[in-house]
Design an enzyme around this catalytic site. Sequence first.
Site, PDB file in Angstrom:
ATOM      1  N   TYR A 194      -7.275  -6.040   9.746  1.00 58.28           N
ATOM      2  CA  TYR A 194      -7.003  -6.430   8.356  1.00 58.28           C
ATOM      3  C   TYR A 194      -7.259  -7.920   8.147  1.00 58.28           C
ATOM      4  CZ  TYR A 194      -5.010  -6.140   3.689  1.00 58.28           C
ATOM      5  OH  TYR A 194      -4.857  -6.167   2.323  1.00 58.28           O
TER       6      TYR A 194
ATOM      7  N   TYR B 140       0.880  -1.180   0.000  1.00 58.62           N
ATOM      8  CA  TYR B 140       0.000   0.000   0.000  1.00 58.62           C
ATOM      9  C   TYR B 140       0.912   1.223   0.000  1.00 58.62           C
ATOM     10  CZ  TYR B 140      -4.142  -2.799   1.202  1.00 58.62           C
ATOM     11  OH  TYR B 140      -5.187  -3.694   1.192  1.00 58.62           O
TER      12      TYR B 140
HETATM   13  C1  DHB Z   1      -6.977  -5.828  -3.715  1.00 55.56           C
HETATM   14  C2  DHB Z   1      -8.046  -4.995  -3.572  1.00 55.56           C
HETATM   15  C3  DHB Z   1      -8.168  -4.251  -2.425  1.00 55.56           C
HETATM   16  O1  DHB Z   1      -9.222  -3.443  -2.259  1.00 55.56           O
HETATM   17  C4  DHB Z   1      -7.229  -4.323  -1.421  1.00 55.56           C
HETATM   18  O2  DHB Z   1      -7.369  -3.547  -0.321  1.00 55.56           O
HETATM   19  C5  DHB Z   1      -6.163  -5.172  -1.554  1.00 55.56           C
HETATM   20  C6  DHB Z   1      -6.041  -5.931  -2.721  1.00 55.56           C
HETATM   21  C7  DHB Z   1      -6.845  -6.625  -4.949  1.00 55.56           C
HETATM   22  O3  DHB Z   1      -7.675  -6.458  -5.858  1.00 55.56           O
HETATM   23  O4  DHB Z   1      -5.906  -7.397  -5.069  1.00 55.56           O
END
Ligand code: DHB
Length: 388
Positions: free
Chosen positions: A383, A200
Amino acid sequence: MRTQVAIIGAGPAGLLLGQLLHKHGIDNVILERQTAEHVLGRVRAGVIEQVTVDLLDEAGVGARLHADGLVHDGVQICVDGVRHRLSFKELTGKTVMVYGQTEITKDLMDGRAAVGAPTIYSAHDVALHDFFGQKPRVTYRAGGKSHEIACDFIAGCDGFHGISRKSVPASAITAHERVYPLGWLGILSDTPPVSEELIYVHHPLGFALCSMRTPTRSRYYIQCSLAEDIESWVDERFWEEIRPRLDDEARERLVTGPSIEKSIAPLRSFVAEPMRFGRLFLAGDAAHIVPPTGAKGLNLAASDVRYLSQALVEHYAEKSAAGLDHYSERALARVWKAERFSWWMTMLLHRISENPFDQKLQLAELDYLFRSKAAATAFAENYVGLPY
Ligand code: DHB
Ligand code: FAD
C-alpha cells in the site's frame, strides 16, 4: 516545429515527464486533446506514495503538497460493522500522503507555466508517425490549422482511451485484461471526513470507501453496477446507500451535504506489453490500468515516468541506450506487482460473487490479514509503495 520529446497527454504522467525532462535541459512539447480546465476538473486519485512525493520534489513541484497534503500513518478496514486498523508506520516505517490529483495537476501545470515550456491544449486529431524509424513525427490540428512536430522520441502519456497505444500495430502488442462487473460511484463534498484515516468498508450491501481531500472536504465511494445512470443518483440517494455500510461511530460522525462532484468509474485491470515500440514509449494509464482499490494508478504513472525520464537523460547526457532498452522490462516488473495488489484488494473487499463459498473465503482472508503480522506487513508494504 521540432522538439526532442513529443509528449501526448497532459495528465499526471505527461506533465511530470515534461517537468523532469525540462529540468535536465531536454526540450519537450505536450499535446493535450482537452482544455486545461477540463484536465484540472478530473478528481480521481487521492493517495500518494512516498516515492511519488519524492519524484514530485525532484521535479520542483512539491512545495504545496508538503504544506497542504495530509500524512497518513495507517488505514482502517471495516468488516461488517467492525473496524480494524493497519499501521503502515509500525509495519513498514513509512507513510502515505493524501493529496488530490487535481492539486498535483495544478502544481505541475503551474510549474510548467513558470519555466515557459509549451503545452498545446485542445489539440485535435493527434496522430503518431514513423516511430519505428529514426525520424518520428506527430501531427495534429489546433486553431483550425494542421501542424507537424518532428522529434527524437514520442512519449504516449494519453491515458487508457488515448491514441498512442492504438497507433501500434496489433501484431506488436499484447493486451492482458480483466473487467470487473462493477464500478465505483464517487462523490466529493465540503463536509468533514468521518475519520482521520481512510476507511475501506467490506459489507454485505457492497464495498464503500471513506476518504478525504482536506479536514473539511470528504471523498466517498460506493460499489455500483456498471449499468448505473449517474443522473439517477441524487445526493440524498448516495448518503442513504453509504450510511448502512458504515460502523456505528462512522455513521454517527457522517455529515452529509451537497456534492460538488459525482462520477462513476468502471473497474478494470489491463496491461499492454511491451511499453516500447521503436521510438514510442507508453507511460501511465496509456499502458496499464489498475482497479482503484489499491490506490496505485497515479503512483504507477509516476514510476513509469521515473524510469523513462532517467532513460532519456542517460540517452542525451551519456549517449547510453541502456535505460531506453530496459525501460519496458523495468516498468512492467513494477506494474505487475501493483496489478497483483490491486486485483487482490478488489477481490477481497467488494461484493463480487453471490456464491456463499466465495463470501466466506473473503471473510477468512480478512481475518488472516488482521491476525497475521506477515499478512499485515505484506499489505502495508504494497500500500505504501514498494521500493525501487
Ligand atoms: C481514493 C481513491 C482510491 O482509489 C483509494 O484507493 C483511496 C482513496 C481517493 O480518491 O481519495
Ligand atoms: P490520464 O490522467 O488519463 O491522462 C491522460 C491525458 O491524455 C488526459 O488529459 C487526456 O485528455 C489526454 N489524451 C487522451 N487522448 C488524447 C489524444 N488523442 N490526444 C491528446 N491527448 C489525449 N491512482 C492513485 O495512484 N491513487 C488513487 O488514490 C487513485 N484513485 C483513483 C480513483 C478513481 C475513482 C479513479 C478513476 C482513478 C484513481 N486513480 C488513483 C488512478 C489515476 O487517476 C490514474 O491512474 C492517473 O490519472 C493516470 O495518469 P495518466 O497521466 O497516465 O493518464
